[in-house]
Motif scaffolding. Structure first.
Motif: not given
Length: 633
Positions: A298-301, A306-307, A365-372
Motif C-alpha cells: 500500500r505504501l508503494h502504491k 503522498s509526497l 490497482g485502485e486507490l483507497d482513501y485510508s492509504s492516501v
C-alpha cells in the motif's frame, strides 16, 4: 540623609575585632607549622581549617563593604530613575548568587572537616580498645561504603557551575510532607530519614523534581508522577464513558479529563512534563499500529501521491501565510513559522478515526482513501522532523538582517539536502532489514514466546524503539521510525500482523489515553471564553481553508473518478497537529512568536482537534455507504 554615628562606630569596632581575629589565626598557623608532634596530613588539615575560617572572615568583610557601597550609590542616585534601581537590584542579586556558591563550597569544606574529626576520634578510640570480630567487619563495611560513595558521586554541581552558559539562580526547596502534615516543620531532617522527593521552584516559577539522587544506593520513587497517572486513569474512565453515551468519540472525554486535572482546572497534576512524555509514547505506538495496518504494498502504491500532496499543501499554506502576514504587517519569519506549524495534521487523531472503521479497501490497482490519508500524514511527520531541524535558522533570521537571512536560506538548503540523504539511507536500511533480518528475527521471537507472551511484547517494543533511535540518530523524525517498524513487520504476512497487533493494541490504547489527556493539560477554558468569538472565527476559517486547499491539491494529483477520496482525505487533513504545542513552545522560548500568538496557536489547535470529528463524520456520511459506516473510536 546621613548615616547613624552609632552604626559607624559599631562598624569600625567590628573591623578591629576582625583584624584581631586575623592576627590570632596567623599566630595559630605559625604555631602549627612549628609543632613537630603532628603528622603532615593532620598538620595540613588543621592549616586548611584555619584558612577556611579566615576566608569566611574576609568574605564577611567584603559583604559589609559592598552593602555600604550599595547604600551610598542609592543615596547618591535618583530615586525616580527606575532603570538605575533595577541595575542596582540586579547587581545585588548577582552578588547574592555568587555568595551562595561560595557559602556552598565553605559548607562542604566544613562538612569534610567534621567528617575528618569524627574519623580522628574513631581512630583514637580504636587505639584504646581491642575491636571484636563484629566491630572489625562493620569497620570494613564502613570503609567500603565510603569508597563506594566517593566512586559513584559525580560532583555535578562542582563540575558544571563554571561551565560557559551556566547561570547561578536562587531556588526554593519544598519538601514533600506526609498526608497528616506532621512533618511540615521537619524539612531540615529530610536528608537523614525521608526517602521522598523535594521540589525546586526557580524565580521563573518553573518546578523541578529530582531525576538522579546523589546517593544511588537508596531506591527512590516519584510519587507525584504515580499519583498523576492514577488521577488521569481514574478520571478518564467516567469522562470517556459519558462521551460514549452521548455518541461522541471517547477521546473527547480524555481531553476533558486533562482539562479538569490541568492548570485551568483542579491543578492536581504535579508532573506535567513526565505525563506528556509518557503521552509521547502513545504517539509512537499509535504510529506503529498504523504501520502494521499499512503494508509496504500500500505504501508503494501511494508514496508519490503522498509526497506531492503533503509538500504542495505545505507550500500553499506558507504562501497563504505570507499573504496574510503582508496584509497584517507581520515579520516573514513569524508568518512562515505559523503557517508551517498549522499546515501539519494530527496522525494519532486520524488513526483513531480509521480504527475499527471501513478502510475503503479497493480492487487491485485502485486507490483507497485510508492509504492516501495515512501516506500524507506520514510524509507530514517527515516534514515535522525537518521543521524541527531548521528551527535554529528561524531564530537566527529573526533579526531581519539581510546577510543573516541569506545565510539562513543557504543553511535551510543544506539541511534539506542532509535530511533527504538521511531519508534515502533509512529507506535503504529498511529494505535490507526486510530482506535479511526481520523474518529470522520474528521467527526466533515467535519460537521463544510460546507460552510466554511477554517475550513477544518485549521483542516488539524493542524493535520499535530500535527503529525510533535509528531514525532520530539520522535526523529523521522518530515518528517515521515507529511507522516503518510496523510496516516492516506487516511485510511478513497476515499471521504475523495479527499476532503482533494483539500485543501492541492494548499498549497503544492505554498510552493514547495519556496522550489525549496531556492535550487537555494545555487547554485553558478561561482564555477560550474571553476570546471565544475571535478563536471561533480563526478556527473555522483555518479548517475551511485547509479543507479547500487539500481538495485543490488532491484534484491536481489524483486520477479522475476519485472524488470521494478527495473529500475524505481533505476532511482528515482539516485540523492542526498536536505537535503545534511543542513547536509553539520552542518558538516562544526562542522569541520567534510572542506570548499572545502562542496562546492563539494553542487555542486554535485545540478547537480544530475538537471540530475534526464533526467534519470527518459529515464527510463519511456523504462519501461512504451506510452499510460500511462504523462509529468513531
Amino acid at each position: 540623609m546621613t548615616a547613624c554615628p552609632g552604626a559607624l562606630c559599631r562598624f569600625k569596632s567590628r573591623l578591629r575585632h576582625k583584624q584581631s581575629a586575623v592576627r590570632k589565626l596567623s599566630a595559630a598557623g605559625v604555631a602549627l607549622e612549628r609543632d613537630k608532634k603532628l603528622v603532615p596530613p593532620e598538620k595540613l588539615f588543621r592549616i586548611h581549617t584555619l584558612e577556611v575560617f579566615q576566608r569566611e572572615l574576609n568574605e564577611s568583610e567584603r559583604s559589609l563593604f559592598q552593602a555600604v557601597e550599595g547604600l551610598q550609590r542609592v543615596l547618591k542616585g535618583n530615586l525616580r530613575d527606575v532603570v538605575n534601581m533595577k541595575d542596582s537590584s540586579r547587581q545585588r542579586l548577582q552578588a547574592l548568587r555568587e555568595a551562595a556558591i561560595k557559602e556552598e563550597q565553605e559548607y562542604m569544606e566544613l562538612v569534610a572537616a567534621e567528617k575528618h574529626q569524627q574519623e580522628a576520634l574513631k581512630v583514637a578510640q580504636d587505639r584504646n580498645k581491642t575491636l571484636s570480630m563484629l566491630d572489625e567487619i562493620l569497620e570494613d563495611v564502613r570503609k567500603a561504603a565510603d569508597r563506594l560513595e566517593e566512586d559513584i558521586e559525580e560532583h555535578a554541581f562542582d563540575n558544571n557551575k563554571q561551565m560557559k552558559g551556566v547561570n547561578v539562580e536562587a531556588v526554593l526547596r519544598v519538601e514533600e510532607d506526609d498526608e497528616d502534615g506532621k512533618r511540615k516543620n521537619e524539612s531540615r531532617q529530610v536528608d537523614k530519614g525521608n526517602l521522598g522527593l523535594s521540589m525546586l521552584i526557580d524565580s521563573q516559577n518553573n518546578q523541578y523534581v529530582l531525576t538522579k539522587p546523589r546517593d544511588s544506593t537508596i531506591p527512590r520513587a516519584d510519587h507525584h508522577f504515580i499519583k498523576d497517572l492514577v488521577y488521569v486513569v481514574m478520571l478518564s474512565l467516567p469522562c470517556g464513558w459519558l462521551c460514549t453515551l452521548m455518541r461522541l468519540p471517547p477521546m473527547f472525554g480524555y481531553i476533558i479529563c486533562g482539562v479538569l486535572l490541568g492548570p485551568s482546572g483542579l491543578n492536581s497534576i504535579k508532573s506535567m512534563v513526565q505525563v506528556e512524555t509518557l503521552g509521547e509514547l502513545g504517539v509512537f505506538f499509535t504510529l506503529f499500529v498504523v504501520g502494521l495496518e499499512f503494508s509496504p504494498e500500500r505504501l508503494h502504491k501511494v508514496w508519490k501521491i503522498s509526497l506531492q500532496g503533503s509538500v504542495n499543501l505545505s507550500l500553499l499554506m506558507v504562501a497563504a501565510g505570507l499573504v496574510w502576514g503582508q496584509l497584517l504587517d507581520l515579520h516573514p519569519t513569524q508568518t512562515v513559522f505559523i503557517s508551517s506549524c498549522l499546515s501539519l495534521s494530527s496522525t494519532p487523531l486520524v488513526s483513531r478515526f480509521l480504527a475499527g472503521g471501513s478502510r475503503g479497501e479497493s480492487k487491485e490497482g485502485e486507490l483507497d482513501y485510508s492509504s492516501v490519508l495515512l501516506g500524507m500524514l506520514v510524509m507530514q511527520d517527515v516534514q515535522l522532523g525537518l521543521f524541527i531541524a531548521v528551527m535554529p535558522t528561524f531564530i537566527q533570521g529573526g533579526n531581519g538582517d539581510t546577510d543573516s537571512v541569506l545565510m539562513g536560506a543557504l543553511h535551510v538548503l543544506v539541511l534539506l539536502a542532509r535530511v533527504l540523504v538521511s531519508l534515502v539511507a533509512v529507506l535503504l536500511m529498511c529494505w535490507l532489514l526486510r530482506s535479511h533480518l526481520v523474518g529470522p528475527f520474528y521467527r526466533k521471537l515467535h519460537t521463544e514466546s510460546k507460552g510466554n507472551k511477554e517475550i513477544l511484547v518485549l521483542g516488539t517494543s524493542a524493535f520499535v524503539f530500535l527503529m525510533l533511535t535509528v531514525t532520530e540518530f539520522m535526523d529523521v523524525s522518530m515518528e517515521l521510525g515507529c511507522f516503518l517498524a510496523g510496516a516492516l513487520l506487516s511485510s511478513q504476512g497476515h499471521m504475523v500482523t495479527t499476532e503482533v497487533m494483539s500485543c501492541a493494541e492494548p499498549i497503544r490504547d492505554f498510552l493514547a489515553i495519556i496522550f489525549f489527556a496531556s492535550i487537555g493539560l494545555h487547554v485553558f477554558p478561561t482564555f477560550v471564553l474571553y476570546e471565544l468569538t475571535i478563536l471561533l472565527v480563526l478556527t473555522v476559517s483555518l479548517v475551511i481553508m485547509k479543507f479547500i486547499m487539500a481538495v485543490l491539491v488532491l484534484s491536481a494529483i489524483l486520477p479522475p473518478g476519485s472524488r470521494h477520496i478527495r473529500w475524505l482525505v481533505s476532511a482528515g487533513l482539516a485540523q492542526v497537529s498536536e505537535f503545534s504545542f511543542v513547536l509553539g513552545s520552542r518558538a516562544r522560548r526562542a522569541g520567534i512568536i510572542s506570548r499572545e500568538v502562542y496562546l492563539l496557536v494553542l487555542s486554535v489547535t485545540t478547537l480544530s482537534l475538537l471540530l475534526a470529528p464533526v467534519l470527518w463524520r459529515a464527510a463519511t456520511l456523504k462519501c461512504i455507504p451506510r452499510a460500511e459506516r462504523k462509529p468513531l473510536t
